[in-house]
Design a protein around this motif. Sequence first.
Motif, mmCIF file in Angstrom:
data_model
loop_
_atom_site.group_PDB
_atom_site.id
_atom_site.type_symbol
_atom_site.label_atom_id
_atom_site.label_comp_id
_atom_site.label_asym_id
_atom_site.label_seq_id
_atom_site.Cartn_x
_atom_site.Cartn_y
_atom_site.Cartn_z
ATOM 1 N N VAL A 201 41.241 11.192 30.216
ATOM 2 C CA VAL A 201 40.117 10.299 29.937
ATOM 3 C C VAL A 201 39.253 10.194 31.187
ATOM 4 O O VAL A 201 39.704 10.479 32.302
ATOM 5 N N ALA A 202 38.002 9.792 30.992
ATOM 6 C CA ALA A 202 37.082 9.638 32.113
ATOM 7 C C ALA A 202 37.685 8.711 33.161
ATOM 8 O O ALA A 202 38.194 7.640 32.839
ATOM 9 N N GLY A 203 37.654 9.164 34.391
ATOM 10 C CA GLY A 203 38.184 8.387 35.501
ATOM 11 C C GLY A 203 39.616 8.719 35.869
ATOM 12 O O GLY A 203 40.077 8.354 36.945
ATOM 13 N N SER A 204 40.325 9.422 34.977
ATOM 14 C CA SER A 204 41.716 9.771 35.289
ATOM 15 C C SER A 204 41.759 10.993 36.208
ATOM 16 O O SER A 204 40.822 11.773 36.281
ATOM 17 N N THR A 205 42.860 11.135 36.925
ATOM 18 C CA THR A 205 43.077 12.311 37.752
ATOM 19 C C THR A 205 43.804 13.337 36.903
ATOM 20 O O THR A 205 44.842 13.035 36.319
ATOM 21 N N ALA A 206 43.219 14.535 36.832
ATOM 22 C CA ALA A 206 43.799 15.605 36.016
ATOM 23 C C ALA A 206 44.182 16.775 36.911
ATOM 24 O O ALA A 206 43.466 17.104 37.855
ATOM 25 N N THR A 207 45.297 17.397 36.616
ATOM 26 C CA THR A 207 45.734 18.610 37.302
ATOM 27 C C THR A 207 45.923 19.674 36.236
ATOM 28 O O THR A 207 46.704 19.481 35.300
ATOM 29 N N VAL A 208 45.177 20.761 36.362
ATOM 30 C CA VAL A 208 45.161 21.792 35.327
ATOM 31 C C VAL A 208 45.203 23.187 35.938
ATOM 32 O O VAL A 208 44.832 23.386 37.091
ATOM 33 N N GLN B 29 33.294 17.579 30.988
ATOM 34 C CA GLN B 29 33.288 17.033 29.633
ATOM 35 C C GLN B 29 34.229 17.790 28.695
ATOM 36 O O GLN B 29 34.814 17.208 27.790
ATOM 37 N N GLY B 30 34.375 19.092 28.909
ATOM 38 C CA GLY B 30 35.181 19.923 28.016
ATOM 39 C C GLY B 30 36.674 19.702 28.107
ATOM 40 O O GLY B 30 37.413 20.023 27.172
ATOM 41 N N CYS B 31 37.144 19.146 29.207
ATOM 42 C CA CYS B 31 38.583 18.883 29.357
ATOM 43 C C CYS B 31 38.979 17.485 28.903
ATOM 44 O O CYS B 31 40.167 17.206 28.732
ATOM 45 N N LEU B 32 37.992 16.613 28.686
ATOM 46 C CA LEU B 32 38.319 15.267 28.227
ATOM 47 C C LEU B 32 39.048 15.356 26.890
ATOM 48 O O LEU B 32 38.673 16.132 26.015
ATOM 49 N N GLY B 33 40.102 14.591 26.747
ATOM 50 C CA GLY B 33 40.884 14.591 25.514
ATOM 51 C C GLY B 33 42.061 15.551 25.523
ATOM 52 O O GLY B 33 42.918 15.484 24.641
ATOM 53 N N MET B 34 42.126 16.450 26.515
ATOM 54 C CA MET B 34 43.269 17.362 26.590
ATOM 55 C C MET B 34 44.546 16.568 26.835
ATOM 56 O O MET B 34 44.532 15.535 27.494
ATOM 57 N N LYS B 35 45.646 17.103 26.301
ATOM 58 C CA LYS B 35 46.953 16.477 26.489
ATOM 59 C C LYS B 35 47.837 17.384 27.326
ATOM 60 O O LYS B 35 47.602 18.590 27.413
ATOM 61 N N LYS B 36 48.866 16.814 27.931
ATOM 62 C CA LYS B 36 49.797 17.583 28.748
ATOM 63 C C LYS B 36 50.350 18.762 27.946
ATOM 64 O O LYS B 36 50.791 18.602 26.810
ATOM 65 N N GLY B 37 50.278 19.948 28.543
ATOM 66 C CA GLY B 37 50.777 21.155 27.902
ATOM 67 C C GLY B 37 49.764 21.859 27.019
ATOM 68 O O GLY B 37 50.003 22.974 26.567
ATOM 69 N N GLU B 38 48.630 21.233 26.761
ATOM 70 C CA GLU B 38 47.601 21.841 25.914
ATOM 71 C C GLU B 38 46.940 23.009 26.641
ATOM 72 O O GLU B 38 46.736 22.965 27.854
ATOM 73 N N ILE B 39 46.623 24.036 25.891
ATOM 74 C CA ILE B 39 45.842 25.152 26.419
ATOM 75 C C ILE B 39 44.544 25.163 25.636
ATOM 76 O O ILE B 39 44.542 25.249 24.408
ATOM 77 N N ARG B 40 43.447 25.055 26.360
ATOM 78 C CA ARG B 40 42.125 24.954 25.759
ATOM 79 C C ARG B 40 41.226 26.030 26.344
ATOM 80 O O ARG B 40 41.205 26.239 27.552
ATOM 81 N N LYS B 41 40.500 26.715 25.499
ATOM 82 C CA LYS B 41 39.530 27.725 25.940
ATOM 83 C C LYS B 41 38.139 27.117 25.846
ATOM 84 O O LYS B 41 37.674 26.766 24.757
#
Length: 107
Positions: free
Chosen positions: A30-37, A76-88
Amino acid sequence: FVSVIHETMEVPGYRTTYEILKEGDGASIVAGSTATVHATGVIAESGFQFWCTKDAGQKPFTYQAGVGGVITGWDQGCLGMKKGEIRKLRIPAHEGYGKGGFPAWKI
C-alpha cells in the motif's frame, strides 16, 4: 496440460498495465509501505534486458511504495501486490524514464 490465461489489468488513472503471473498471499503493498521486490527490466520493443535483481552481484530492490520515489509506472503498478506474487508490468516511456531514457542503463 493446463492452460493459464493471464488477464491484462489497468492501473487506474495511468497507462501502465500489468498481468499477475503468480498469485501471492498475505498483506498487500500500500502507499507509504516499504516494499522489497525482485525486478527484471526489459525493453518490450527490442527485448534488451537492462536490469535484473537476480543477476550476480544484485539484490532485491527496496523502496517506499506509492510516494513518487521511483518511476511512476513502478510506483503505481506494484501497489496491491502480495508477498510471493509475480507481476509483469508494461510501463510506457512517459511513466518510466521518459524520452531521455536512462543512459547509464543504455535505455
